[in-house]
Design a protein around this motif. Structure first.
Motif, mmCIF file in Angstrom:
data_model
loop_
_atom_site.group_PDB
_atom_site.id
_atom_site.type_symbol
_atom_site.label_atom_id
_atom_site.label_comp_id
_atom_site.label_asym_id
_atom_site.label_seq_id
_atom_site.Cartn_x
_atom_site.Cartn_y
_atom_site.Cartn_z
ATOM 1 N N GLY A 1 38.614 43.886 21.900
ATOM 2 C CA GLY A 1 37.634 44.892 22.479
ATOM 3 C C GLY A 1 36.834 45.547 21.596
ATOM 4 O O GLY A 1 37.055 45.507 20.433
ATOM 5 N N ALA A 2 35.701 46.308 22.397
ATOM 6 C CA ALA A 2 35.051 46.983 21.351
ATOM 7 C C ALA A 2 35.215 48.440 21.699
ATOM 8 O O ALA A 2 34.801 49.023 22.825
ATOM 9 C CB ALA A 2 33.613 46.583 21.893
ATOM 10 N N PRO A 3 35.916 49.105 20.910
ATOM 11 C CA PRO A 3 36.451 50.560 21.440
ATOM 12 C C PRO A 3 35.220 51.495 21.373
ATOM 13 O O PRO A 3 35.010 52.295 22.452
ATOM 14 C CB PRO A 3 37.268 50.963 20.120
ATOM 15 N N ARG B 1 45.143 51.208 20.789
ATOM 16 C CA ARG B 1 45.276 52.043 19.279
ATOM 17 C C ARG B 1 44.785 51.112 18.231
ATOM 18 O O ARG B 1 44.246 51.495 17.333
ATOM 19 C CB ARG B 1 46.508 52.807 19.414
ATOM 20 N N ALA B 2 45.482 49.888 18.120
ATOM 21 C CA ALA B 2 45.468 49.288 16.979
ATOM 22 C C ALA B 2 44.115 48.647 17.041
ATOM 23 O O ALA B 2 43.671 48.535 15.843
ATOM 24 C CB ALA B 2 46.566 47.988 17.094
ATOM 25 N N ILE B 3 43.466 48.280 17.874
ATOM 26 C CA ILE B 3 42.187 47.788 17.830
ATOM 27 C C ILE B 3 41.105 48.748 17.277
ATOM 28 O O ILE B 3 40.296 48.713 16.522
ATOM 29 C CB ILE B 3 41.713 47.174 19.233
ATOM 30 N N GLU B 4 41.200 50.187 17.710
ATOM 31 C CA GLU B 4 40.677 51.234 17.370
ATOM 32 C C GLU B 4 40.678 51.306 15.825
ATOM 33 O O GLU B 4 39.651 51.435 15.084
ATOM 34 C CB GLU B 4 40.966 52.641 17.820
ATOM 35 N N ASP B 5 41.898 51.048 15.514
ATOM 36 C CA ASP B 5 42.004 51.307 14.062
ATOM 37 C C ASP B 5 41.693 50.176 13.109
ATOM 38 O O ASP B 5 41.003 50.299 12.207
ATOM 39 C CB ASP B 5 43.835 51.168 13.749
ATOM 40 N N LEU B 6 41.729 48.845 13.776
ATOM 41 C CA LEU B 6 40.960 47.792 13.014
ATOM 42 C C LEU B 6 39.666 47.837 12.882
ATOM 43 O O LEU B 6 38.965 47.496 11.967
ATOM 44 C CB LEU B 6 41.546 46.282 13.708
ATOM 45 N N THR C 1 43.452 36.659 17.588
ATOM 46 C CA THR C 1 42.964 37.810 17.231
ATOM 47 C C THR C 1 42.330 38.085 16.225
ATOM 48 O O THR C 1 41.572 39.107 15.899
ATOM 49 C CB THR C 1 44.112 38.996 17.978
ATOM 50 N N ALA C 2 43.222 37.707 14.839
ATOM 51 C CA ALA C 2 42.709 37.752 13.752
ATOM 52 C C ALA C 2 41.280 37.101 13.817
ATOM 53 O O ALA C 2 40.385 37.494 12.880
ATOM 54 C CB ALA C 2 43.682 37.311 12.808
ATOM 55 N N GLY C 3 41.098 35.920 14.351
ATOM 56 C CA GLY C 3 39.988 35.364 14.370
ATOM 57 C C GLY C 3 38.740 36.025 14.992
ATOM 58 O O GLY C 3 37.591 36.008 14.321
ATOM 59 N N VAL D 1 34.136 44.382 17.155
ATOM 60 C CA VAL D 1 35.140 43.983 18.065
ATOM 61 C C VAL D 1 36.555 43.555 17.017
ATOM 62 O O VAL D 1 36.221 43.187 15.766
ATOM 63 C CB VAL D 1 35.076 42.875 18.962
ATOM 64 N N ALA D 2 37.578 43.836 17.572
ATOM 65 C CA ALA D 2 38.870 43.602 16.796
ATOM 66 C C ALA D 2 39.642 43.001 17.831
ATOM 67 O O ALA D 2 39.552 43.389 19.029
ATOM 68 C CB ALA D 2 39.131 44.547 16.010
ATOM 69 N N GLY D 3 41.050 42.381 17.333
ATOM 70 C CA GLY D 3 41.870 42.206 18.322
ATOM 71 C C GLY D 3 43.234 42.170 17.741
ATOM 72 O O GLY D 3 43.713 42.177 16.443
ATOM 73 N N VAL D 4 44.229 42.147 18.569
ATOM 74 C CA VAL D 4 45.652 42.283 18.443
ATOM 75 C C VAL D 4 46.614 41.765 19.230
ATOM 76 O O VAL D 4 46.027 41.846 20.623
ATOM 77 C CB VAL D 4 46.014 43.510 17.860
ATOM 78 N N ALA D 5 47.529 41.212 19.049
ATOM 79 C CA ALA D 5 48.409 40.858 20.299
ATOM 80 C C ALA D 5 49.864 41.643 20.370
ATOM 81 O O ALA D 5 50.391 41.734 19.331
ATOM 82 C CB ALA D 5 48.907 39.352 19.924
ATOM 83 N N VAL D 6 50.014 42.269 21.722
ATOM 84 C CA VAL D 6 51.375 42.814 21.594
ATOM 85 C C VAL D 6 52.374 41.832 22.570
ATOM 86 O O VAL D 6 51.987 41.140 23.348
ATOM 87 C CB VAL D 6 50.953 43.878 22.590
ATOM 88 N N GLY D 7 53.463 41.843 22.066
ATOM 89 C CA GLY D 7 54.549 40.945 22.611
ATOM 90 C C GLY D 7 55.571 41.752 23.137
ATOM 91 O O GLY D 7 55.728 43.123 23.044
ATOM 92 N N LYS D 8 56.539 41.237 23.949
ATOM 93 C CA LYS D 8 57.831 41.801 24.253
ATOM 94 C C LYS D 8 58.942 40.971 23.774
ATOM 95 O O LYS D 8 59.070 39.755 24.315
ATOM 96 C CB LYS D 8 57.681 41.916 26.015
#
Lengths: 242, 284, 242, 284, 284, 242
Positions: free
Chosen positions: A189-191, A219-224, A136-138, A157-164
């Motif tokens: 994604g592309a917000p 939300r994080a992607i929008e911020d990135l 996602t950083a890539g 575009v930007a990316g991030v991973a959510v985990g559990k």
């Protein structure tokens, strides 16, 4: 199936590195870091450091690769041998082959490739230090490098991973959380277009958790993407003033 | 390096529009099904007697064979008390004019890794039961996917074939000899079935224009913008996702795709169950 | 030099699986088993199962391969990883490289390649289960798949291996007999032309034994070609009635 | 097979003559330096925290990163009482339009081998101190050179990066467990610095027409007839040489090149020293 | 994938007819021999002193060197009481304008495997004598065939070179050290010859038009429809056959080819014998 | 850093094989040893045996390699599996890749490649027995093979390695001296042009030693080129008489 390696969420609800569940690691973005490439960017998510460079549109080395109605994208995701805990062999692993494809497919929807038929646009993503979230950083670094190269794009575009981990959804998982967690959901994604361009899930989520995780990621992607624009604006204004 | 596919089947624009128009009406090109229904599917077990387990899956015109072989090997250093499961896929050139001989390309690798993760994340095979001597000798289970005929939607057919071959697999007889080595003897009766804890299927949902449809055939797949592979286990949980292809989806489309996948999954689980049952009836 | 692993011919003169020395294992042949290939066939000799597919005449991927006066044949003999007792690595072994050549050279004499200059005819032979005789079953399956693809042929070919176990010549050796036997003579040919197109010998035979073994093989090949014709006729008639 | 380079940057003949004329006058294309002076150089240590040692070197527009990783492995059979040092270089394609993805080509291999020999011949790293159990377990030290931006003279920048990363490297904590195996634990504080006995740099001297100049930039390198890479240690000794490129040199030119290299070397040693000092001041 | 050769030497049609017409009259293109007679052949032993055994064979213009190297290694699991024999062939590019650098192609692999089988099937080397410690340590014998000049009929020249190098080979001195390891010491005198039980040669018979001739030279080979390689041992037995090439043969032709091979074989056996004798006379 | 493995210079100042420090091993040169190659040569320095063959000028297999203003050189240095003490794997090692480049660059200055634009001149160097000095013997053999092929050259080249053992500079090091020595200086050059075309140093030399070693090498190279000329003259005269 991953084994829990001990408690990763404290009684106060904080993560092993002190972050709140929905807190991203410190983000650094820089563009134009290389002199040869047509565009380049360095992106850091905490200790994860990824460098991306773009060359093109240019003639591909093998002419049979050409498409008459668009540029082809050639994308390589690659890890430096010193980027991982144990030295990584420089030969491309199966994981790197898959991630090169997944990242390319995360960029295809936003690159306006129709403008450059019979050419190739090359995106090279090098992971210099890997601490989770490298794909996602890539994607994020590639987005910046494409913009820095002046490649016309429908949107950033930007990316991030959510985990559990320990049953809790957490944003921007690092390596410790990834290897001990119950699920990992990388999203890009592309917000500005409302489009998801990368979506994978490794692990088990209920439908409700999936929705929450996707919300958190978005939300994080929008911020990135906001940060990407800021970095590009700073560079652009710097250039226009010069 | 991943490269935009440049050697694709050419589908005429009119044909593309016709396919999309059909789906918009809730129909499919084969005239036989709706967007939530997979093609006819059969699962045959034990087709390769010399493998520990095997299956041949036919999903429409798509044919995938899976074989399970087991060896005794060393566990990974960080999981000394687990067997090793490895999934490998080959797109052999007899399956399609698009396939060339050679090592697996990115599509074959992606497919194998999606199947592998779907099995692994949910603990489909109880790897803890596959330890012969902790930290030293464990069973290494190879699942080899062999694409024989590419009629579209290799993901679902391959996942079914892998799952079916694992259900069919028998642990071979082995002995520890004096030197401590473990010797497998396939001339003796096998020791029993693999410990399967969960059944998993994937349902692939194609986005064609603004419409969604499960189990695309080759032509539909060729005109699809993007596919979402949804892995589901027999408990109804989402156990994996993979967006595959050059397009993008909205969040709403992701939600609808998962709902369609849930709707279609029972067809695959039923095919698995029928194969398992008829296989038991055969005593094989 | 192979060691005798015990008696493989009983006192009654029967083989370990109950066959007479000149008895072939049960043969199954089926054509048109694949939808994408231009021609295809499955052939079984006992537990040996071989699938063959033919594509072409078509343009080869590398144009420098073209010949101006004929089609080239491209033949691959390949074993599925699960076809053998120990898992076979999917990378082509030296044995597979040699057998691809030997099978191609068994087909070259019968394919009328002059009709299709500047094209390639591709024959893919996949061994799904190996229990001896895979190369000769492969030639047989390839012959059927070529016919099924409508490639003009001078004649059909088929193949069989004769072995020598416990001093006795036996037809259609299986893996047990092959690994314990004193000699293995794979033969393929076109009975309608009186031509041998594949001939190898591993092991030691006297000149007399060689003649007897060749006789035995030839009779079996004649029979296999008869079966090929029958299978093709059934398919052809089926089609013409439809 | 080594092939005459056929995909080279095209430098116009006039430009070539201009570059040569400048050097003849004791000047360089960048307008900032004389034939005996390298470009501005910075060495940054510890840029990759997860590596045992690392450095980023910028030499003009050239950027090279080096990372040191250490594993426990077996010594070579003929040197049971020495650790193993391995240098590997990758010309990653983001560094130059001339680089393609793939295994190291002859240029990357030559570079890695010249750096390797320069370190090895002079005993830069005391491999005798890297033995854990004689003949069985030693430290294997990987030095990976990563060319990030190719602005000319990869030799000097890579040698500096390798040397700096080795100076920065810390031996990870390890324990022998009961089975005799040696387990590395990077969560514990490292055991100390690598035993560095000598510092080595290379100074590359380009021959352009009849003139010599150190540290050629990309354009100068493209028009150079040949380069002589001179390895020097901190005792002022010549510890390696490599003629690289299609041209030839006279004995007199070789002598002058070595003299120029001696003149320029202190710039590199100073950059190394400054990095090492500021790194100590940081306590890193 | 095996592909119809598409880069072949062009032989004019008239020349082809001339060659065939000669053979029909019992003559050959070189004007010196009949269809049953090989070209002049010499075998020189011990040409590579550092190898355990070596030979250089000249058969007409064809030159093949063979080297034997021996290492201590593990036996195959199913033959714990046998040494390991491996034959490898390289068509090095200096031997022919048709050879390109790279890993062995199908021709090199076929050649090596035919030589290997011819040696193996008849027990030419007594592998049972090459065991150092049953199931653990055996001699691994590498026979490397190096084609230096391709003047036609590589099979016969290579088989001769392999056989001669094996006859020339000496088992190196070794010692078991305390740890149980076996250490080879080539500075000590070797322990003796390899246990050779049988001598084997191949005689290649070319079919040109309707005619047969042994030991085709390069030009004859280029116009041949097919070749039959007949392996014969010193007891006169057929110990191997390989039809090679795109043509076919009748049963009658196979019979005649074998008869021709028998007629020609003594020439090769004699060359081997002479080399072995003169080598003994030299005391080498 | 190499360890001294015992005394390699005797009290009389002689080397382990009885040579004086500035004495070359017996040299053998022969040209025209192969029939297919356009030019060929065998060179022996003591037990080191190197065979070189030249093909060309000819069309390279891949046409993108062509240069419009000169022939390209393609050079391969390769060791036979049986040439070394332990069997060498036939796959090219990193050392062979480097030496192929170094030898090509030792030949580039003397081949008049401008005469044959759009062609390739191929030089294949095969080490048949390795006992030190294979790269310099290789350059010498390649020089002869190029001349034998009739490739126009500005001058002949030859090469030799000078070593330092027990503190003494020695000419034409063999394997024992190379592995025990303190320094190894392979040099090749064209004495008629006064040009060094190959120069490497592995090990430590003072500036003075470097000058002495280069002197020693140069005298030997002059002598080797004299021998090359003699061998070529003998062949040439032989031909002209015929």
């Amino acid at each position: 199936m991953k084994a829990a390696h001990g408690r990763l969420i404290s009684e106060e609800g904080l993560r092993h590195d002190g972050r709140r569940p929905d807190e991203h690691r410190p983000v650094k973005m820089e563009v134009g870091v290389l002199s040869n490439a047509d565009g380049s960017a360095m992106v850091e998510f905490g200790r994860t450091k990824v460098l991306a460079a773009v060359y093109g549109p240019r003639e591909p080395p093998q002419r049979f690769m050409l498409l008459p109605d668009r540029a082809i994208l050639r994308v390589r995701y690659h890890m430096a041998p010193f980027s991982t805990s144990d030295r990584k062999s420089p030969a491309p692993s199966r994981r790197e082959v898959e991630l090169s494809k997944v990242i390319r497919e995360a960029l295809e929807p936003v690159v306006i490739s129709e403008l450059y038929p019979r050419t190739a646009i090359d995106v090279f993503v090098e992971v210099l230090q890997a601490d989770g979230g490298t794909r996602t950083a890539g994607v994020t670094a590639a987005s910046l490098a494409l913009a820095d190269a002046g490649i016309p794009m429908r949107a950033l575009v930007a990316g991030v991973a959510v985990g559990k981990v320990d049953g809790v959804l957490v944003l921007d998982v690092d390596e410790v959380e990834d290897s001990a967690g119950e699920a990992d959901l990388p999203v890009a994604g592309a917000p500005d277009l409302g489009l998801i361009t990368l979506l994978q899930l490794n692990g088990v989520l209920s439908e409700e958790e999936f929705e929450q995780a996707l919300d958190m990621a978005w939300r994080a992607i929008e911020d990135l993407v906001r940060q990407e624009k800021e970095v590009l604006r700073r560079k652009y204004q710097g250039v226009s003033r010069a | 390096m991943s490269v935009t596919p440049f050697r694709l089947p050419v589908i005429a624009k009119l044909r593309r529009e016709a396919i999309e128009a059909l789906i918009a009406k809730g129909l499919r090109v084969d005239g036989k099904r709706d967007p939530a229904t997979p093609r006819s599917v059969t699962v045959e077990l034990g087709v390769i007697e010399r493998a520990e387990g095997s299956a041949l899956v036919k999903l429409g015109n798509t044919q995938v064979m899976a074989g399970v072989k087991m060896d005794v090997g060393a566990p990974f250093r960080d999981t000394p008390d687990q067997g090793v499961l490895t999934v490998h896929a080959e797109f052999v050139p007899l399956a399609s004019p698009l396939f060339e001989p050679g090592p697996p390309d990115e599509n074959a690798i992606e497919l194998a890794r999606v199947v592998d993760r779907s099995l692994r994340e949910v603990g489909a095979v109880d790897l803890g039961e596959l330890v012969i001597r902790s930290g030293e000798k464990v069973w290494v289970v190879w699942v080899d996917l062999y694409i024989l005929d590419h009629g579209g939607n290799l993901f679902d057919a391959s996942m079914l074939a892998a799952m079916a071959a694992l259900l069919n697999a028998r642990i071979p007889y082995y002995e520890e000899i004096e030197t401590g080595e473990v010797v497998v003897d396939r001339s003796k009766p096998p020791l029993g079935a693999l410990p399967i804890r969960r059944r998993v299927v994937t349902v692939t949902v194609a986005k064609i224009g603004r419409h969604l449809a499960v189990d695309p055939d080759f032509e539909e797949e060729s005109v699809a913008d993007v596919r979402l592979v949804v892995a589901l286990d027999d408990g109804g949980r989402i156990v994996g996702l993979q967006k595959s292809g050059e397009g993008a989806i909205t969040r709403e489309e992701a939600r609808r795709a998962i709902a369609l996948a849930r709707q279609a999954a029972p067809v695959y689980f039923k095919a698995l169950e029928e194969a398992a049952t008829s296989s038991k009836a055969d005593g094989s």
